[in-house]
Scaffold this motif. Structure first.
Motif, mmCIF file in Angstrom:
data_model
loop_
_atom_site.group_PDB
_atom_site.id
_atom_site.type_symbol
_atom_site.label_atom_id
_atom_site.label_comp_id
_atom_site.label_asym_id
_atom_site.label_seq_id
_atom_site.Cartn_x
_atom_site.Cartn_y
_atom_site.Cartn_z
ATOM 1 N N PRO A 1 9.025 73.979 34.895
ATOM 2 C CA PRO A 1 10.655 73.834 34.869
ATOM 3 C C PRO A 1 11.067 72.622 33.876
ATOM 4 O O PRO A 1 10.487 71.584 34.278
ATOM 5 C CB PRO A 1 11.047 73.967 36.093
ATOM 6 N N ASP A 2 11.726 72.902 32.767
ATOM 7 C CA ASP A 2 11.956 71.847 31.733
ATOM 8 C C ASP A 2 13.014 70.564 32.572
ATOM 9 O O ASP A 2 12.975 69.377 32.400
ATOM 10 C CB ASP A 2 12.649 72.176 30.792
ATOM 11 N N ASP A 3 14.013 71.283 33.396
ATOM 12 C CA ASP A 3 14.668 70.237 34.207
ATOM 13 C C ASP A 3 13.957 69.353 35.187
ATOM 14 O O ASP A 3 14.102 68.150 35.128
ATOM 15 C CB ASP A 3 15.767 70.959 34.936
ATOM 16 N N TYR A 4 12.952 69.629 35.883
ATOM 17 C CA TYR A 4 12.087 69.023 36.673
ATOM 18 C C TYR A 4 11.398 67.959 35.838
ATOM 19 O O TYR A 4 11.203 66.710 36.351
ATOM 20 C CB TYR A 4 11.139 69.851 37.508
ATOM 21 N N MET A 5 10.584 68.490 34.631
ATOM 22 C CA MET A 5 9.893 67.529 33.916
ATOM 23 C C MET A 5 10.808 66.318 33.268
ATOM 24 O O MET A 5 10.374 65.361 33.093
ATOM 25 C CB MET A 5 9.207 68.193 32.750
ATOM 26 N N ASP A 6 11.951 66.853 32.782
ATOM 27 C CA ASP A 6 13.110 65.951 32.278
ATOM 28 C C ASP A 6 13.178 64.561 33.441
ATOM 29 O O ASP A 6 13.591 63.389 32.996
ATOM 30 C CB ASP A 6 14.394 66.419 31.627
ATOM 31 N N SER A 7 13.635 65.441 34.575
ATOM 32 C CA SER A 7 14.119 64.421 35.648
ATOM 33 C C SER A 7 13.116 63.493 36.287
ATOM 34 O O SER A 7 13.454 62.209 36.578
ATOM 35 C CB SER A 7 14.449 65.335 36.971
ATOM 36 N N ILE A 8 11.805 63.763 36.168
ATOM 37 C CA ILE A 8 10.785 62.681 36.430
ATOM 38 C C ILE A 8 10.500 61.728 35.711
ATOM 39 O O ILE A 8 9.773 60.793 35.985
ATOM 40 C CB ILE A 8 9.308 63.604 37.208
ATOM 41 N N GLU A 9 10.973 61.526 34.281
ATOM 42 C CA GLU A 9 10.788 60.723 33.403
ATOM 43 C C GLU A 9 11.540 59.451 33.804
ATOM 44 O O GLU A 9 12.274 59.483 34.730
ATOM 45 C CB GLU A 9 11.447 61.177 32.013
ATOM 46 N N PRO A 10 11.090 58.156 33.283
ATOM 47 C CA PRO A 10 10.324 58.029 32.197
ATOM 48 C C PRO A 10 8.851 57.751 32.562
ATOM 49 O O PRO A 10 8.549 57.426 33.889
ATOM 50 C CB PRO A 10 10.641 56.846 31.567
ATOM 51 N N PHE A 11 7.834 57.906 31.643
ATOM 52 C CA PHE A 11 6.494 57.675 31.593
ATOM 53 C C PHE A 11 6.459 56.036 31.185
ATOM 54 O O PHE A 11 6.985 55.980 30.051
ATOM 55 C CB PHE A 11 5.588 58.548 31.344
ATOM 56 N N ASN A 12 5.347 55.397 31.683
ATOM 57 C CA ASN A 12 5.155 53.834 30.998
ATOM 58 C C ASN A 12 4.125 54.175 30.083
ATOM 59 O O ASN A 12 3.044 54.545 30.352
ATOM 60 C CB ASN A 12 4.727 53.006 32.161
ATOM 61 N N TYR A 13 4.337 54.193 29.011
ATOM 62 C CA TYR A 13 3.393 54.444 27.578
ATOM 63 C C TYR A 13 2.290 53.522 27.510
ATOM 64 O O TYR A 13 1.474 53.772 26.914
ATOM 65 C CB TYR A 13 4.339 55.038 26.320
ATOM 66 N N ASN A 14 2.575 52.395 28.149
ATOM 67 C CA ASN A 14 1.664 51.193 27.846
ATOM 68 C C ASN A 14 0.232 51.550 28.469
ATOM 69 O O ASN A 14 -0.734 51.026 28.095
ATOM 70 C CB ASN A 14 2.200 49.911 28.634
ATOM 71 N N GLU A 15 0.394 52.559 29.349
ATOM 72 C CA GLU A 15 -1.052 53.079 30.217
ATOM 73 C C GLU A 15 -1.598 54.260 29.641
ATOM 74 O O GLU A 15 -2.468 54.690 30.233
ATOM 75 C CB GLU A 15 -0.660 53.030 31.608
ATOM 76 N N LEU A 16 -0.978 54.661 28.453
ATOM 77 C CA LEU A 16 -1.681 55.799 27.862
ATOM 78 C C LEU A 16 -3.203 55.416 27.309
ATOM 79 O O LEU A 16 -3.296 54.191 26.834
ATOM 80 C CB LEU A 16 -0.770 56.175 26.622
ATOM 81 N N LYS A 17 -3.965 56.330 27.701
ATOM 82 C CA LYS A 17 -5.510 56.176 27.040
ATOM 83 C C LYS A 17 -5.602 57.321 26.033
ATOM 84 O O LYS A 17 -5.328 58.297 25.989
ATOM 85 C CB LYS A 17 -6.396 56.259 28.344
ATOM 86 N N GLU A 18 -6.927 56.885 25.260
ATOM 87 C CA GLU A 18 -7.400 57.773 24.545
ATOM 88 C C GLU A 18 -7.832 59.079 25.169
ATOM 89 O O GLU A 18 -8.442 58.866 26.143
ATOM 90 C CB GLU A 18 -8.344 57.256 23.572
ATOM 91 N N PHE A 19 -7.660 60.248 24.981
ATOM 92 C CA PHE A 19 -8.045 61.448 25.828
ATOM 93 C C PHE A 19 -9.427 61.499 25.847
ATOM 94 O O PHE A 19 -10.294 61.397 25.189
ATOM 95 C CB PHE A 19 -7.546 62.609 25.117
#
Length: 376
Positions: A226-244
């Motif tokens: 559900p797009d509204d659920y995915m929008d609502s749980i933002e934000p994500f901390n992009y500083n912890e992104l890893k290379e896949f």
């Protein structure tokens, strides 16, 4: 025979592995051994490559079977289910066409389908799970607290039907925006002139313009979420992104995108446009009423990245109705709809109505009430 599936098993005892958000390592469910991501990558690199090759060969074969030489066209491909064979126990695994990570329902081994994340379909980033299942369950309990209109039986008898950690595909858009907005604004004053009440309204044309830069605007790439659920749980901390790396997947479900970036860019542009409008609106102050009469917002999309984000999904059932909840697997932000007790709602409504009538009665019965009556 080469298989399209890889089971991630402990090198020490052969038990199922799972990625732990607490330690940041891949751990064995049985013997407790733990491994760095790089160790598991190296261990399963060859098997993953063989699985990708098998998937490519299977896709070529499937395309050949779907081609109709009489009509010189591709046949109907309405069956969106795929069947795989578990390398550990040989059981048949039925998955939908977007499934990239699951577990065998018979032997329990984490099952990765590397072909879903190969070549151009490979994500640029992954944001590893940081929070565990027990924390998601606790967050659900906290979500119930303070909800006065929630049925008592729901909290007393409610149990989690299903809980699963899912890596949800997201598109991350970079964009530049510039825009201008013209407003019609007014300020009104009221005064008494003898027996008359005079309202004076002044009108203004207000013009604003500006520029904004956006980095990694998220849009989920799964039609199942559900797009509204995915929008609502933002934000994500992009500083912890890893290379896949597929080494983060064991123990979780994962889907590849089925909403491509051309479709997703419209939602990204809409989000950017709304942000620009809201930011410009904050600069218009000191007026009683403000209305937009003209707007011109231009969005220039730039770089697009593909990432997997951690989401805990919980489902409960009450009165034959399913309720879905979602929690950000990194930050713990929690969303979900809850049922309302109609009897409690009615009691609340009438208590508010009675309270309001008492206040108004007291207000208009005293000297203040006589003053208000004379004024208007």
């Amino acid at each position: 025979m080469a298989t399209q599936v890889t089971n991630y098993k402990c090198p020490a005892c052969g038990g199922p592995l799972h990625f732990s958000g607490t330690t940041g390592k891949v751990e064995c469910d049985y013997c407790g051994s733990s491994y760095d991501i790089a160790e598991i990558e190296t261990k399963y690199a060859e098997k993953d490559a063989e699985a990708v090759k098998a998937a490519q060969e299977a896709e070529i074969k499937e395309n050949e079977q779907n081609f109709d030489e009489d009509t010189n066209s591709w046949g109907d491909e309405e069956n969106h289910m795929k069947m795989y064979s578990c390398p550990s126990c040989g059981a048949q695994l039925f998955c939908d066409e977007t499934t990239a990570a699951t577990s065998c329902p018979y032997c329990g081994n984490p099952t990765i389908i590397p072909g879903q994340f190969s070549g151009t379909k490979k994500p640029d980033y992954i944001l590893p799970f940081k929070l565990e299942k027990k924390q998601a369950v606790e967050a659900l309990k906290n979500h119930y607290k303070g909800k006065r209109l929630l049925p008592n039986a729901f909290t007393a008898n409610n149990h989690v039907e299903e809980i699963k950690g899912v890596y949800v595909p997201f598109w991350l858009f970079d964009a530049d925006a510039n825009g201008s907005v013209t407003y019609h604004a007014t300020n009104s004053t009221v005064r008494r002139e003898g027996d008359y009440k005079v309202t004076e309204t002044r009108h203004y044309n207000v013009y604003r313009s500006g520029k904004m830069n956006f980095k990694k605007v998220p849009v989920d790439g799964s039609s199942k979420m559900p797009d509204d659920y995915m929008d609502s749980i933002e934000p994500f901390n992009y500083n912890e992104l890893k290379e896949f790396s597929s080494a983060y997947l064991p123990g979780f479900l994962a889907d590849k995108y089925d909403v491509d970036k051309k479709e997703a860019v419209e939602r990204a542009d809409t989000r950017c446009r709304e942000t620009v409008m809201n930011s410009i609106k904050t600069t218009v102050s000191g007026y009683g009423m403000v209305n937009v009469i003209n707007r011109n917002i231009n969005i220039q999309s730039k770089e697009v990245k593909y990432a997997l984000m951690p989401v805990w999904l919980l489902t409960t059932k009450w009165n034959n109705q399913n309720y879905l909840f979602a929690m950000n697997g990194q930050t713990g932000k929690f969303v979900g709809d809850l049922p309302i007790d109609k009897h409690k709602l009615n009691r609340w409504f009438w208590s508010v109505a009675v309270g309001a009538s008492v206040v108004l009665s007291l207000l208009f019965s005293g000297p203040l009430g006589r003053f208000i009556t004379e004024l208007f």
